[in-house]
Motif scaffolding. Structure first.
Motif, mmCIF file in Angstrom:
data_model
loop_
_atom_site.group_PDB
_atom_site.id
_atom_site.type_symbol
_atom_site.label_atom_id
_atom_site.label_comp_id
_atom_site.label_asym_id
_atom_site.label_seq_id
_atom_site.Cartn_x
_atom_site.Cartn_y
_atom_site.Cartn_z
ATOM 1 N N ASN A 1 4.647 0.477 -14.435
ATOM 2 C CA ASN A 1 4.574 1.896 -14.047
ATOM 3 C C ASN A 1 3.626 2.135 -12.882
ATOM 4 O O ASN A 1 2.989 3.185 -12.789
ATOM 5 N N GLU A 2 3.521 1.165 -11.990
ATOM 6 C CA GLU A 2 2.715 1.318 -10.789
ATOM 7 C C GLU A 2 3.615 1.628 -9.597
ATOM 8 O O GLU A 2 4.804 1.303 -9.590
ATOM 9 N N GLU A 3 3.037 2.230 -8.573
ATOM 10 C CA GLU A 3 3.714 2.303 -7.286
ATOM 11 C C GLU A 3 3.469 0.976 -6.566
ATOM 12 O O GLU A 3 2.463 0.309 -6.801
ATOM 13 N N VAL A 4 4.407 0.625 -5.701
ATOM 14 C CA VAL A 4 4.302 -0.655 -4.999
ATOM 15 C C VAL A 4 4.673 -0.462 -3.534
ATOM 16 O O VAL A 4 5.623 0.243 -3.215
ATOM 17 N N TYR A 5 3.900 -1.095 -2.642
ATOM 18 C CA TYR A 5 4.326 -1.164 -1.246
ATOM 19 C C TYR A 5 4.524 -2.623 -0.867
ATOM 20 O O TYR A 5 3.847 -3.515 -1.371
ATOM 21 N N TYR A 6 5.489 -2.858 0.013
ATOM 22 C CA TYR A 6 5.770 -4.202 0.496
ATOM 23 C C TYR A 6 5.886 -4.122 2.020
ATOM 24 O O TYR A 6 6.848 -3.585 2.550
ATOM 25 N N PHE A 7 4.876 -4.665 2.707
ATOM 26 C CA PHE A 7 4.854 -4.670 4.162
ATOM 27 C C PHE A 7 5.441 -5.992 4.641
ATOM 28 O O PHE A 7 4.898 -7.058 4.359
ATOM 29 N N SER A 8 6.563 -5.932 5.358
ATOM 30 C CA SER A 8 7.220 -7.165 5.779
ATOM 31 C C SER A 8 7.309 -7.257 7.296
ATOM 32 O O SER A 8 7.956 -6.436 7.946
ATOM 33 N N ALA A 9 6.646 -8.276 7.845
ATOM 34 C CA ALA A 9 6.766 -8.585 9.268
ATOM 35 C C ALA A 9 7.557 -9.870 9.487
ATOM 36 O O ALA A 9 7.802 -10.265 10.624
ATOM 37 N N LYS B 1 8.973 5.012 -5.987
ATOM 38 C CA LYS B 1 7.971 4.115 -6.577
ATOM 39 C C LYS B 1 7.834 2.820 -5.774
ATOM 40 O O LYS B 1 6.781 2.190 -5.777
ATOM 41 N N MET B 2 8.918 2.428 -5.079
ATOM 42 C CA MET B 2 8.928 1.214 -4.278
ATOM 43 C C MET B 2 9.008 1.598 -2.805
ATOM 44 O O MET B 2 9.978 2.217 -2.361
ATOM 45 N N ASP B 3 7.974 1.237 -2.041
ATOM 46 C CA ASP B 3 7.875 1.625 -0.639
ATOM 47 C C ASP B 3 7.905 0.383 0.243
ATOM 48 O O ASP B 3 6.940 -0.381 0.278
ATOM 49 N N PHE B 4 9.031 0.152 0.921
ATOM 50 C CA PHE B 4 9.135 -0.948 1.869
ATOM 51 C C PHE B 4 8.709 -0.473 3.252
ATOM 52 O O PHE B 4 9.150 0.581 3.709
ATOM 53 N N ILE B 5 7.845 -1.237 3.907
ATOM 54 C CA ILE B 5 7.450 -0.951 5.274
ATOM 55 C C ILE B 5 8.042 -2.036 6.158
ATOM 56 O O ILE B 5 7.683 -3.208 6.048
ATOM 57 N N ASP B 6 8.978 -1.654 7.023
ATOM 58 C CA ASP B 6 9.720 -2.599 7.843
ATOM 59 C C ASP B 6 9.025 -2.800 9.185
ATOM 60 O O ASP B 6 9.195 -2.018 10.118
ATOM 61 N N ALA C 1 -2.050 1.594 8.941
ATOM 62 C CA ALA C 1 -1.569 2.904 8.497
ATOM 63 C C ALA C 1 -0.844 2.798 7.158
ATOM 64 O O ALA C 1 -0.987 3.670 6.289
ATOM 65 N N SER C 2 -0.095 1.734 6.971
ATOM 66 C CA SER C 2 0.665 1.558 5.730
ATOM 67 C C SER C 2 -0.244 1.308 4.539
ATOM 68 O O SER C 2 -0.032 1.841 3.451
ATOM 69 N N THR C 3 -1.273 0.481 4.734
ATOM 70 C CA THR C 3 -2.166 0.160 3.624
ATOM 71 C C THR C 3 -3.122 1.305 3.309
ATOM 72 O O THR C 3 -3.661 1.374 2.203
ATOM 73 N N LYS D 1 -0.086 7.967 -5.222
ATOM 74 C CA LYS D 1 -0.431 8.604 -6.484
ATOM 75 C C LYS D 1 -0.612 7.538 -7.570
ATOM 76 O O LYS D 1 0.221 6.659 -7.738
ATOM 77 N N GLY D 2 -1.683 7.652 -8.322
ATOM 78 C CA GLY D 2 -1.885 6.750 -9.449
ATOM 79 C C GLY D 2 -2.150 5.316 -9.034
ATOM 80 O O GLY D 2 -2.520 5.017 -7.894
ATOM 81 N N GLN D 3 -1.960 4.408 -9.991
ATOM 82 C CA GLN D 3 -2.216 2.994 -9.764
ATOM 83 C C GLN D 3 -1.114 2.390 -8.901
ATOM 84 O O GLN D 3 0.061 2.730 -9.049
ATOM 85 N N TYR D 4 -1.481 1.483 -8.000
ATOM 86 C CA TYR D 4 -0.478 0.834 -7.163
ATOM 87 C C TYR D 4 -0.915 -0.581 -6.819
ATOM 88 O O TYR D 4 -2.061 -0.973 -7.010
ATOM 89 N N ARG D 5 0.032 -1.348 -6.311
ATOM 90 C CA ARG D 5 -0.224 -2.697 -5.816
ATOM 91 C C ARG D 5 0.573 -2.899 -4.539
ATOM 92 O O ARG D 5 1.489 -2.126 -4.236
#
Length: 254
Positions: free
Chosen positions: A59-67, A93-98, A134-136, A141-145
């Motif tokens: 139940n965490e939000e997640v970001y994935y920064f992909s270069a 809940k899932m945030d991809f940064i392209d 900027a992405s990081t 909101k709440g806990q994330y990884r």
């Protein structure tokens, strides 16, 4: 915040890999930035994807920064292991940064890699380092990884001082927000001084290793360090299955 408890007075954030969490007493300390060092083929990207899905299930939000990889490729790879994240992408809940597409947007023929007009391209944060920061730093909101794939691209494109300052910046944000963040790095492609420098500034270091043993390929994980805990004093064997990375529960004599 849904943390697991290791029974010794410290809270841990589960990684999503049960065998690793057992070895670490329930997971990793909140606010930890971990360097994942792996040679090509050692499946560090798979580890990152499993870590991502574990966060969503927690139940965490997640970001994935992909270069390094196109986002559709990452999503398809995750689906191959049964980790369908379409719903999480749709609900935010899932945030991809392209950062991958923008690397090639202005050099490949129009329509192959990018549909942005020149005007729209300039509106984007075309400098990848600024895009990373900027992405990081984005408020969540709440806990994330989060996952940064990978710092090797930045080491090829920026000087060491700039990369070091960026990791320190990312780490400081993680400590303030209790976020656990993975920074992927390709082992064996950078100067040892560079590797050691990054190892020293990250809170944790996990190395993925491969070795030929007869006709078989042996894969192991070494937790070199982890903030706030004594790491396992032996390498941990792991296998790649249709469920992802699975750590062996028995100790092998090497």
């Amino acid at each position: 915040m849904d943390y697991s408890f290791d029974g010794s007075g410290g809270y841990r954030v589960p990684t999503g890999l049960v065998g690793l969490d057992v070895q670490l007493g329930g997971g990793v300390p909140p606010g930890t930035t971990i360097l994942i060092l792996a040679e090509p083929g050692a499946s560090s990207e798979l580890f990152a994807q499993q870590f991502v899905y574990g966060g969503l299930l927690n139940n965490e939000e997640v970001y994935y920064f992909s270069a390094e990889h196109p986002i559709p490729e990452i999503i398809e790879d995750m689906k191959n292991f049964g980790w369908d994240i379409d719903e999480y992408v749709d609900n935010g809940k899932m945030d991809f940064i392209d950062a991958y597409t923008l690397r090639f947007c202005n050099i490949l023929p129009k329509g192959i890699a990018c549909n942005l007009s020149a005007k729209d391209f300039l509106k984007q944060n075309a400098d990848t380092m600024n895009q990373l920061k900027a992405s990081t730093a984005k408020e969540r909101k709440g806990q994330y990884r989060g996952v940064i794939d990978s710092i090797s691209y930045f080491l090829r494109s920026y000087d060491m001082k700039t990369v070091t300052e960026a990791i320190e910046y990312i780490s400081s944000i993680g400590k303030l927000t209790n976020a656990v963040q993975l920074i992927l790095m390709t082992g064996g492609t950078h100067d040892p001084k560079v590797e050691n420098g990054l190892k020293s500034i990250c809170d944790g270091v996990i190395e993925f290793r491969m070795k030929e043993r007869g006709s078989e390929l042996e894969r192991t994980i070494l937790v070199r360090k982890m903030r706030g805990m004594i790491p396992p004093d032996k390498t941990i064997s792991y296998n790649i299955t249709n469920k992802g990375i699975e750590l062996e529960t028995t100790t092998r004599v090497l």
